[in-house]
Motif scaffolding. Structure first.
Motif, mmCIF file in Angstrom:
data_model
loop_
_atom_site.group_PDB
_atom_site.id
_atom_site.type_symbol
_atom_site.label_atom_id
_atom_site.label_comp_id
_atom_site.label_asym_id
_atom_site.label_seq_id
_atom_site.Cartn_x
_atom_site.Cartn_y
_atom_site.Cartn_z
ATOM 1 N N VAL A 58 -27.900 -33.146 -83.403
ATOM 2 C CA VAL A 58 -27.691 -32.183 -82.324
ATOM 3 C C VAL A 58 -26.199 -32.118 -82.005
ATOM 4 O O VAL A 58 -25.563 -33.150 -81.750
ATOM 5 C CB VAL A 58 -28.481 -32.597 -81.064
ATOM 6 N N LEU A 59 -25.636 -30.925 -82.040
ATOM 7 C CA LEU A 59 -24.206 -30.716 -81.782
ATOM 8 C C LEU A 59 -24.018 -30.225 -80.352
ATOM 9 O O LEU A 59 -24.615 -29.211 -79.953
ATOM 10 C CB LEU A 59 -23.636 -29.692 -82.765
ATOM 11 N N VAL A 60 -23.178 -30.921 -79.574
ATOM 12 C CA VAL A 60 -22.938 -30.544 -78.178
ATOM 13 C C VAL A 60 -21.472 -30.747 -77.834
ATOM 14 O O VAL A 60 -20.734 -31.477 -78.515
ATOM 15 C CB VAL A 60 -23.792 -31.377 -77.197
ATOM 16 N N GLU A 61 -21.042 -30.106 -76.765
ATOM 17 C CA GLU A 61 -19.704 -30.352 -76.234
ATOM 18 C C GLU A 61 -19.694 -31.719 -75.571
ATOM 19 O O GLU A 61 -20.563 -32.032 -74.750
ATOM 20 C CB GLU A 61 -19.323 -29.281 -75.211
ATOM 21 N N GLY A 62 -18.709 -32.540 -75.900
ATOM 22 C CA GLY A 62 -18.598 -33.855 -75.298
ATOM 23 C C GLY A 62 -18.409 -33.761 -73.787
ATOM 24 O O GLY A 62 -17.621 -32.955 -73.308
ATOM 25 N N GLY A 63 -19.157 -34.567 -73.035
ATOM 26 C CA GLY A 63 -19.028 -34.573 -71.589
ATOM 27 C C GLY A 63 -19.760 -33.449 -70.890
ATOM 28 O O GLY A 63 -19.725 -33.354 -69.661
ATOM 29 N N SER A 64 -20.407 -32.600 -71.653
ATOM 30 C CA SER A 64 -21.105 -31.456 -71.061
ATOM 31 C C SER A 64 -22.485 -31.874 -70.569
ATOM 32 O O SER A 64 -22.995 -32.945 -70.924
ATOM 33 C CB SER A 64 -21.262 -30.347 -72.095
ATOM 34 N N LYS A 98 -17.212 -26.070 -85.592
ATOM 35 C CA LYS A 98 -18.104 -26.853 -86.456
ATOM 36 C C LYS A 98 -19.244 -25.984 -86.996
ATOM 37 O O LYS A 98 -19.595 -26.061 -88.181
ATOM 38 C CB LYS A 98 -18.684 -28.024 -85.657
ATOM 39 N N LEU A 99 -19.829 -25.189 -86.123
ATOM 40 C CA LEU A 99 -20.939 -24.332 -86.562
ATOM 41 C C LEU A 99 -20.451 -23.284 -87.555
ATOM 42 O O LEU A 99 -21.130 -22.975 -88.540
ATOM 43 C CB LEU A 99 -21.583 -23.659 -85.362
ATOM 44 N N ASN A 100 -19.291 -22.734 -87.294
ATOM 45 C CA ASN A 100 -18.744 -21.707 -88.175
ATOM 46 C C ASN A 100 -18.530 -22.262 -89.580
ATOM 47 O O ASN A 100 -18.885 -21.632 -90.588
ATOM 48 C CB ASN A 100 -17.421 -21.206 -87.582
ATOM 49 N N ILE A 101 -17.958 -23.450 -89.650
ATOM 50 C CA ILE A 101 -17.720 -24.086 -90.953
ATOM 51 C C ILE A 101 -19.045 -24.449 -91.612
ATOM 52 O O ILE A 101 -19.248 -24.241 -92.802
ATOM 53 C CB ILE A 101 -16.848 -25.346 -90.769
ATOM 54 N N GLU A 102 -19.946 -24.972 -90.807
ATOM 55 C CA GLU A 102 -21.255 -25.378 -91.326
ATOM 56 C C GLU A 102 -21.975 -24.210 -91.988
ATOM 57 O O GLU A 102 -22.570 -24.338 -93.053
ATOM 58 C CB GLU A 102 -22.085 -25.947 -90.163
ATOM 59 N N MET A 103 -21.886 -23.063 -91.330
ATOM 60 C CA MET A 103 -22.602 -21.903 -91.851
ATOM 61 C C MET A 103 -21.960 -21.364 -93.122
ATOM 62 O O MET A 103 -22.621 -20.722 -93.938
ATOM 63 C CB MET A 103 -22.683 -20.834 -90.765
ATOM 64 N N LYS A 104 -20.677 -21.621 -93.306
ATOM 65 C CA LYS A 104 -20.010 -21.189 -94.530
ATOM 66 C C LYS A 104 -20.276 -22.146 -95.688
ATOM 67 O O LYS A 104 -20.346 -21.744 -96.843
ATOM 68 C CB LYS A 104 -18.502 -21.069 -94.278
ATOM 69 N N THR A 105 -20.419 -23.427 -95.362
ATOM 70 C CA THR A 105 -20.616 -24.428 -96.407
ATOM 71 C C THR A 105 -22.088 -24.712 -96.679
ATOM 72 O O THR A 105 -22.426 -25.330 -97.696
ATOM 73 C CB THR A 105 -19.918 -25.742 -96.023
ATOM 74 N N ILE A 115 -24.647 -23.709 -77.371
ATOM 75 C CA ILE A 115 -23.500 -22.810 -77.476
ATOM 76 C C ILE A 115 -23.315 -21.952 -76.228
ATOM 77 O O ILE A 115 -24.258 -21.685 -75.484
ATOM 78 C CB ILE A 115 -23.608 -21.888 -78.715
ATOM 79 N N ASP A 116 -22.088 -21.507 -76.041
ATOM 80 C CA ASP A 116 -21.720 -20.529 -75.015
ATOM 81 C C ASP A 116 -22.215 -19.158 -75.469
ATOM 82 O O ASP A 116 -22.188 -18.847 -76.665
ATOM 83 C CB ASP A 116 -20.191 -20.527 -74.884
ATOM 84 N N PRO A 351 -29.332 -23.535 -86.329
ATOM 85 C CA PRO A 351 -28.679 -22.916 -87.487
ATOM 86 C C PRO A 351 -29.687 -22.707 -88.621
ATOM 87 O O PRO A 351 -30.546 -23.564 -88.869
ATOM 88 C CB PRO A 351 -27.604 -23.948 -87.882
ATOM 89 N N SER A 352 -29.569 -21.582 -89.303
ATOM 90 C CA SER A 352 -30.481 -21.324 -90.425
ATOM 91 C C SER A 352 -30.238 -22.283 -91.584
ATOM 92 O O SER A 352 -31.047 -22.374 -92.502
ATOM 93 C CB SER A 352 -30.317 -19.878 -90.900
ATOM 94 N N THR A 353 -29.114 -22.998 -91.541
ATOM 95 C CA THR A 353 -28.817 -23.980 -92.589
ATOM 96 C C THR A 353 -29.547 -25.295 -92.378
ATOM 97 O O THR A 353 -29.527 -26.166 -93.257
ATOM 98 C CB THR A 353 -27.297 -24.252 -92.625
ATOM 99 N N SER A 354 -30.184 -25.468 -91.214
ATOM 100 C CA SER A 354 -30.931 -26.702 -90.958
ATOM 101 C C SER A 354 -32.089 -26.809 -91.948
ATOM 102 O O SER A 354 -32.808 -25.840 -92.219
ATOM 103 C CB SER A 354 -31.489 -26.703 -89.533
ATOM 104 N N THR A 355 -32.298 -28.002 -92.463
ATOM 105 C CA THR A 355 -33.415 -28.243 -93.379
ATOM 106 C C THR A 355 -34.651 -28.751 -92.624
ATOM 107 O O THR A 355 -35.663 -29.065 -93.243
ATOM 108 C CB THR A 355 -33.018 -29.279 -94.443
ATOM 109 N N LYS A 356 -34.517 -28.823 -91.294
ATOM 110 C CA LYS A 356 -35.619 -29.352 -90.484
ATOM 111 C C LYS A 356 -35.908 -28.416 -89.315
ATOM 112 O O LYS A 356 -35.962 -28.824 -88.158
ATOM 113 C CB LYS A 356 -35.260 -30.750 -89.966
ATOM 114 N N GLN A 357 -36.126 -27.174 -89.635
ATOM 115 C CA GLN A 357 -36.257 -26.178 -88.579
ATOM 116 C C GLN A 357 -37.526 -26.356 -87.754
ATOM 117 O O GLN A 357 -37.561 -26.008 -86.574
ATOM 118 C CB GLN A 357 -36.190 -24.774 -89.174
#
Length: 459
Positions: A58-64, A98-105, A115-116, A351-357
């Protein structure tokens, strides 16, 4: 709303912040990028039943608040499903990067992210649709507009976690003082009370702007104007534009700029008059955002502020605020068209790139059930039932004002435009700062902004 910044530090701006901005659902459906095929919707969901890896990331903003709630609930989710929750924290903008890069790779590094609303235009085509878990019962328990804010091209791509908007926070010790009430009525001819419209707001702001120790300097201002070079200033100006009648926001159905039309000009004139004509806001407005204004308010140097609703809680915290226990909350003020704001909601996405949707959706539904934890962590949430429960408590007295503001007819989601960042940074922030500084009239500054927006939009 961008609520950015540091929601948590009590100065969320971003907005809570704010952050803020497009035309919501209807506009999204007309957005060229939104109309592109949605990989998340087209990709068959990837299950986890055959995976030996019993964890999700799970990706989150630190301290949020998202970080707080994910941490608090990780063990319970493991007990329910057998899956560990790995939490990756990054700074605010790091979530998008991070998400932007993840979706490209296409590495499948993340299964869920928070996300905002501002990031939907860029990420939408790589997010999984959640229409199947957004039942009518679920949707009906969300406050107004928040579901539509996560909808792109007719598909719901985000589960709301919390929403927010600016409301009026004011000093009750000043407003309830009989001497102040008598002096105000003698000067303006009507009773002193939390203002509900632009004229009352200007009157009250001027009344409370004073030299309190007779040293020839102003120690107490009536209010503040957000003019810093960031999205929070844009969100605040758009709040007033909506109040003046702007609908839709920023661009029309043909994607041509609307920002030099009457409601937008009136809104910028309103802010400019408070700062330059009335002088009831600090001169350093071009360097002030929510954090700077709230700091002055908490130090007793400001009578009112139009700020993110969750600021009510730290305003009444003796550890942070010298005016704790003396702060009231009221709905956002109204212009000629009534009350209106640009909300600052956040969402969980897959993300659609997740293998555990499939397990990712279980996690999203699990966190939906924990929406109360966001109220405890931040002071706002997304579900009506949570608002109703906590709104009965004095320490959450801001919720009624927030609900009224979010339900107002002129309240609209931020426009979701593919080039929003360019529009905000190259056109809108510049126009606001130029007008507030007095270098150009609001009309001239917004004429220039409209031309830049049309160029960016290819119009």
């Amino acid at each position: 709303m961008k609520l950015k910044g540091k929601l948590l530090s009590g100065v969320l701006v971003l907005c809570m912040s704010f952050s803020a901005i497009l035309v919501g659902c209807s506009s999204n459906e007309k957005n060229p990028e939104s109309s592109a095929s949605n990989k998340g919707q087209q990709t068959s969901e990837k299950g986890a039943s055959n995976s030996s890896d019993k964890s999700i990331t799970v990706l989150v903003e630190g301290g949020s608040p998202a970080n707080t709630v994910a941490t608090q609930t990780a063990e319970e989710f493991k007990q329910k499903t057998g899956y560990d929750v790995k939490i990756e924290t990054v700074p605010y903008i790091g979530v998008y990067d991070k998400l932007n890069i993840e979706m490209k790779t296409n590495s499948g590094a993340y299964d869920v992210a928070t996300i905002d609303i501002l990031w939907f235009p860029a990420l939408a085509k790589n997010l999984v649709a959640m229409d199947d878990i957004m039942t009518d019962e679920v949707k009906n328990d969300f406050v107004p507009n928040v579901v539509d804010g996560g909808k792109v091209n007719g598909k719901i791509l985000g589960m709301p976690l919390w929403t927010n908007s600016k409301i009026l926070l004011y000093r009750t010790d000043l407003f309830n003082d009989p001497k102040e009430q008598e002096a105000f009525k003698a000067k303006y001819g009507y009773d002193l009370k939390p203002p509900t419209n632009w004229q009352q707001y200007r009157d009250v702001a001027k009344f409370f702007t004073r030299d309190t120790d007779n040293d020839g300097k102003i120690e107490q201002y009536g209010t503040g104007i957000l003019g810093m070079n960031n999205g929070d200033s844009v969100a605040s100006w758009l709040d007033h534009a909506a109040q003046a009648g702007a609908k839709p926001l920023v661009v029309g159905k043909d994607n041509k700029a609307l920002v030099n039309s009457e409601p937008y000009v009136k809104a910028l004139e309103f802010e400019t008059k408070i700062l330059r004509e009335d002088k009831s806001a600090p001169e350093g407005a071009l360097n002030m955002a929510s954090s700077e204004i709230s700091e002055m308010f908490w130090n007793g140097k400001m009578a009112m502020m139009l700020e993110w609703a969750h600021f009510f809680i730290p305003s009444n915290d003796p550890g942070k605020s010298k005016v704790a226990g003396k702060v009231g909350a009221a709905p956002m003020i109204a212009g000629d068209s009534g009350v209106g704001v640009v909300p600052g909601p956040w969402y969980q996405v897959i993300p659609s790139t997740s293998t555990k949707q499939d397990i990712a959706k279980q996690y999203v539904k699990f966190i939906y059930e924990k929406n109360e934890l966001f109220m405890k962590a931040l002071g706002v949430a997304a579900r009506k039932s949570v608002f109703e429960n906590y709104g009965q408590k004095p320490e959450y007295a801001h919720l009624k004002a927030l609900e009224t503001t979010l339900a107002a007819s002129q309240t609209q989601n931020r426009p979701i435009l593919p080039h929003w960042n360019e529009i905000e940074n190259e056109a809108l922030v510049t126009a606001i700062q130029v007008a507030l500084s007095g270098k150009e009239t609001p009309q001239a500054a917004l004429n220039r902004a409209a031309a830049i927006i049309n160029e960016i939009q290819g119009r």
